[in-house]
Design an enzyme around this catalytic site. Structure first.
Site, PDB file in Angstrom:
ATOM      1  NE  ARG A 265     -15.073   2.809 -11.834  1.00  0.00           N
ATOM      2  CZ  ARG A 265     -15.202   3.095 -10.290  1.00  0.00           C
ATOM      3  NH1 ARG A 265     -15.626   4.327  -9.911  1.00  0.00           N
ATOM      4  NH2 ARG A 265     -15.323   2.224  -9.406  1.00  0.00           N
TER       5      ARG A 265
ATOM      6  CB  THR B 230      17.060   5.777  22.622  1.00  0.00           C
ATOM      7  OG1 THR B 230      17.701   7.014  22.594  1.00  0.00           O
ATOM      8  CG2 THR B 230      15.774   5.557  23.512  1.00  0.00           C
TER       9      THR B 230
ATOM     10  CE  LYS C 257      18.182   7.058  18.265  1.00  0.00           C
ATOM     11  NZ  LYS C 257      18.574   7.969  19.614  1.00  0.00           N
TER      12      LYS C 257
ATOM     13  CD  GLN D 205     -16.537  -0.378  -2.468  1.00  0.00           C
ATOM     14  OE1 GLN D 205     -16.536  -0.144  -3.570  1.00  0.00           O
ATOM     15  NE2 GLN D 205     -17.173   0.948  -1.557  1.00  0.00           N
TER      16      GLN D 205
ATOM     17  CG  HIS E 200     -11.961  10.089  -7.817  1.00  0.00           C
ATOM     18  ND1 HIS E 200     -13.039   8.754  -7.851  1.00  0.00           N
ATOM     19  CD2 HIS E 200     -11.998  10.537  -6.539  1.00  0.00           C
ATOM     20  CE1 HIS E 200     -13.245   8.568  -6.866  1.00  0.00           C
ATOM     21  NE2 HIS E 200     -12.925   9.743  -5.905  1.00  0.00           N
TER      22      HIS E 200
END
Length: 308
Positions: free
Chosen positions: A181, A62, A16, A237, A265
């Site tokens: 940035r 279920t 379920k 990263q 971004h």
């Protein structure tokens, strides 16, 4: 489960999905605690006759699975973590029903947070936060256990101390290199605990709930760095790896962690007009937010002995 029938391979499970349950606990001093869980259950069971012989005698309906979620929530008289609730459900289905060999329990906990009024915590008031606490628990009839916890939707942003340079450049590359940035992402994290049996789980109330908060704090603290000076991020990263490494370095009861960190971004706005064709640069203060398309960055970091 996979079975060979009539020269074919049959893999099946049933359960379920998206069973929504809210649970309130009330302390004697009048303080209330509240959780909202979205529960999905898959049972691996010996019910091949239902597929090939029209025999449903080994199927747990279920609807029964759904009702069990509410009954077990009622039976939890003390506040507990979402992981402990999932483990309890898995234990029930694998022990109560003979045909069931394993149960996979996935739960998403909505981030209801206690409201503070005039600086004081409200006794029974809550507001909806942002990131969600998730878990996936696999319980086998033998008592074998896998517990994975995680965070979804942890949105973080810093307006400086980030750059991206030295990457491959070719005829398709238009992105300029920069040491200044905005960096923003929405972290999805999942980590595996080393416990391999139900009996090996620490006997400590709200152990998993506390560890979830601990891991979230380490992820956030590592992303931002010290409050005054921050920490420079040469790439998403690099930041991802430092976050994962910090979690494994801090918590020895976590064997591996996976992080997904899309690069959301914020593009510097540069404008020109008819009167003045020269580009007007906004000097890193006006940006166009965009999350489509976005950079897709993910990795997993494990201890050498981890099975993940």
């Amino acid at each position: 489960m996979a079975d060979k029938i009539d020269g074919l391979k049959l893999e099946q499970r049933h359960g379920k999905a998206r069973v929504r349950v809210g649970r309130v606990w009330k302390n004697e001093d009048g303080r209330h605690f509240f959780v909202e869980w979205n529960v999905s259950i898959s049972l691996l069971s010996d019910c091949i006759p239902a597929y090939v012989l029209d025999d449903n005698s080994n199927i747990v309906a279920t609807d029964t699975i759904k009702n069990t979620v509410y009954v077990k929530a009622k039976e939890c008289s003390e506040q507990l973590s979402v992981e402990d609730f999932a483990i309890g459900l898995g234990k029930h289905f694998t022990s109560f029903y003979q045909p069931v060999t394993a149960a996979i329990i996935k739960i998403v906990e909505k981030p209801w947070e206690r409201v503070h009024i005039d600086g004081l915590p409200h006794e029974h008031g809550f507001k909806l936060g942002s990131e969600k606490h998730v878990t996936e628990v696999v319980v086998e009839k033998s008592g074998s256990l896998q517990v994975t916890s995680g965070i979804e939707g942890l949105a973080v942003l810093k307006t400086t101390k980030s750059g991206f340079e030295g990457f491959i450049r070719d005829k398709y590359t238009m992105l300029p290199e920069t040491r200044e940035r905005i960096v923003a992402t929405e972290v999805t994290a999942s980590w595996r605990y080393p416990f391999e049996s139900i009996s090996s789980i620490p006997v400590k109330p709200l152990y998993f709930a506390e560890r979830y908060l601990d891991v979230k704090k380490v992820l956030v603290d590592t992303f931002f760095g010290p409050p005054k000076d921050g920490v420079y991020s040469p790439s998403v990263q690099s930041t991802l790896y430092q976050m994962a490494k910090a979690v494994l370095g801090r918590f020895h009861d976590i064997s591996s962690i996976q992080l997904k960190m899309p690069n959301l971004h914020f593009l510097p706005v540069n404008l020109s007009n008819k009167e003045s064709p020269a580009i007007v640069k906004f000097k890193d203060d006006v940006y166009l937010p965009t999350d489509e398309p976005h950079g897709s960055i993910e990795a997993s970091v494990s201890r050498i002995w981890s099975k993940m």
